[in-house]
Scaffold this motif. Sequence first.
Motif, mmCIF file in Angstrom:
data_model
loop_
_atom_site.group_PDB
_atom_site.id
_atom_site.type_symbol
_atom_site.label_atom_id
_atom_site.label_comp_id
_atom_site.label_asym_id
_atom_site.label_seq_id
_atom_site.Cartn_x
_atom_site.Cartn_y
_atom_site.Cartn_z
ATOM 1 N N ASP A 185 0.830 -1.207 0.000
ATOM 2 C CA ASP A 185 0.000 0.000 0.000
ATOM 3 C C ASP A 185 0.866 1.260 0.000
ATOM 4 N N ALA A 186 1.993 1.226 0.693
ATOM 5 C CA ALA A 186 2.895 2.375 0.727
ATOM 6 C C ALA A 186 3.536 2.637 -0.636
ATOM 7 N N LEU A 187 3.647 1.602 -1.456
ATOM 8 C CA LEU A 187 4.275 1.725 -2.771
ATOM 9 C C LEU A 187 3.278 2.041 -3.888
ATOM 10 N N ARG A 188 1.994 1.988 -3.603
ATOM 11 C CA ARG A 188 0.960 2.037 -4.636
ATOM 12 C C ARG A 188 0.969 3.293 -5.498
ATOM 13 N N ASP A 189 1.450 4.418 -4.985
ATOM 14 C CA ASP A 189 1.427 5.661 -5.754
ATOM 15 C C ASP A 189 2.681 5.867 -6.600
ATOM 16 N N GLY A 190 3.663 5.009 -6.430
ATOM 17 C CA GLY A 190 4.963 5.190 -7.072
ATOM 18 C C GLY A 190 4.990 5.396 -8.574
ATOM 19 N N PRO A 191 4.292 4.599 -9.359
ATOM 20 C CA PRO A 191 4.471 4.711 -10.811
ATOM 21 C C PRO A 191 3.646 5.799 -11.503
ATOM 22 N N TRP A 192 2.578 6.240 -10.909
ATOM 23 C CA TRP A 192 1.574 7.003 -11.655
ATOM 24 C C TRP A 192 2.049 8.363 -12.152
ATOM 25 N N ALA A 193 2.885 9.046 -11.411
ATOM 26 C CA ALA A 193 3.366 10.366 -11.834
ATOM 27 C C ALA A 193 4.296 10.274 -13.043
ATOM 28 N N ARG B 111 -6.990 7.482 -23.885
ATOM 29 C CA ARG B 111 -8.179 7.319 -23.030
ATOM 30 C C ARG B 111 -7.783 7.597 -21.578
ATOM 31 N N ALA B 112 -7.264 8.790 -21.378
ATOM 32 C CA ALA B 112 -6.704 9.177 -20.082
ATOM 33 C C ALA B 112 -7.722 9.077 -18.949
ATOM 34 N N ASP B 113 -8.996 9.393 -19.220
ATOM 35 C CA ASP B 113 -10.014 9.311 -18.171
ATOM 36 C C ASP B 113 -10.217 7.867 -17.715
ATOM 37 N N GLU B 114 -10.235 6.936 -18.655
ATOM 38 C CA GLU B 114 -10.381 5.513 -18.310
ATOM 39 C C GLU B 114 -9.164 5.024 -17.536
ATOM 40 N N PHE B 115 -7.985 5.485 -17.951
ATOM 41 C CA PHE B 115 -6.756 5.095 -17.257
ATOM 42 C C PHE B 115 -6.776 5.630 -15.828
ATOM 43 N N ALA B 116 -7.215 6.865 -15.655
ATOM 44 C CA ALA B 116 -7.307 7.456 -14.312
ATOM 45 C C ALA B 116 -8.300 6.676 -13.452
ATOM 46 N N ARG C 20 -9.306 2.728 -9.061
ATOM 47 C CA ARG C 20 -9.804 1.425 -8.589
ATOM 48 C C ARG C 20 -8.679 0.638 -7.919
ATOM 49 N N PHE C 21 -7.499 0.678 -8.538
ATOM 50 C CA PHE C 21 -6.344 -0.014 -7.976
ATOM 51 C C PHE C 21 -5.977 0.567 -6.607
ATOM 52 N N ILE C 22 -5.932 1.880 -6.505
ATOM 53 C CA ILE C 22 -5.556 2.531 -5.246
ATOM 54 C C ILE C 22 -6.574 2.196 -4.153
ATOM 55 N N ALA C 23 -7.843 2.241 -4.491
ATOM 56 C CA ALA C 23 -8.881 1.890 -3.509
ATOM 57 C C ALA C 23 -8.747 0.424 -3.084
ATOM 58 N N ALA C 24 -8.504 -0.452 -4.040
ATOM 59 C CA ALA C 24 -8.367 -1.884 -3.733
ATOM 60 C C ALA C 24 -7.138 -2.144 -2.874
ATOM 61 N N CYS D 278 -6.566 -3.644 -15.811
ATOM 62 C CA CYS D 278 -5.783 -2.530 -16.331
ATOM 63 C C CYS D 278 -4.775 -3.016 -17.379
ATOM 64 N N HIS D 279 -4.114 -4.115 -17.085
ATOM 65 C CA HIS D 279 -3.145 -4.656 -18.044
ATOM 66 C C HIS D 279 -3.815 -5.040 -19.353
ATOM 67 N N ARG D 280 -4.981 -5.622 -19.286
ATOM 68 C CA ARG D 280 -5.686 -6.017 -20.516
ATOM 69 C C ARG D 280 -5.983 -4.810 -21.402
#
Length: 149
Positions: A71-79, A99-104, A109-113, A143-145
């Motif tokens: 959970d502490a690492l979850r924000d690492g890649p997004w920026a 499709r930036a809105d869908e990606f966001a 969803r990932f962060i909440a999960a 997300c990967h799909r």
Amino acid sequence: MPVSRTIAALLLLATLTACGGVVEDTRPGQPVKTRQDAFKAMLRAFEPMGVMLREGEYQAEPFAALAVRFDALRDGPWAHFGPDTDYRPSKSKAAVWQRADEFASARERFIAASGALREAALGEQEAAVRAAYQAVYDSCRDCHRTFRN
């Protein structure tokens, strides 16, 4: 004997040729490499949790420690998914930017999960932990799909 040496030389050549396809991120700040490293760090915390659950060796305290780390690492890649970061060695599909809105939404969803997994792990109820782990797994898979080659 010469035939075996020829075969060995051909195998060595094939191996060396396969290694030549590595592409490095040479851009300033290495955004692609940075986000890939961040995802790999998350995977190093996530996969051991899956092993515990799949092999029936759930242990609440070690699992919770991994969930907190994940959970502490979850924000690492997004920026590091900036508008100019769609280049090799990226494995992202163009859909990330098209499709930036869908990606966001997928990111949220990932962060909440991942937060829910952390909370379930701290609660130490295996059934809740399994469901929360599956939700994170599903968010990654979905997300990967859509967004990863």
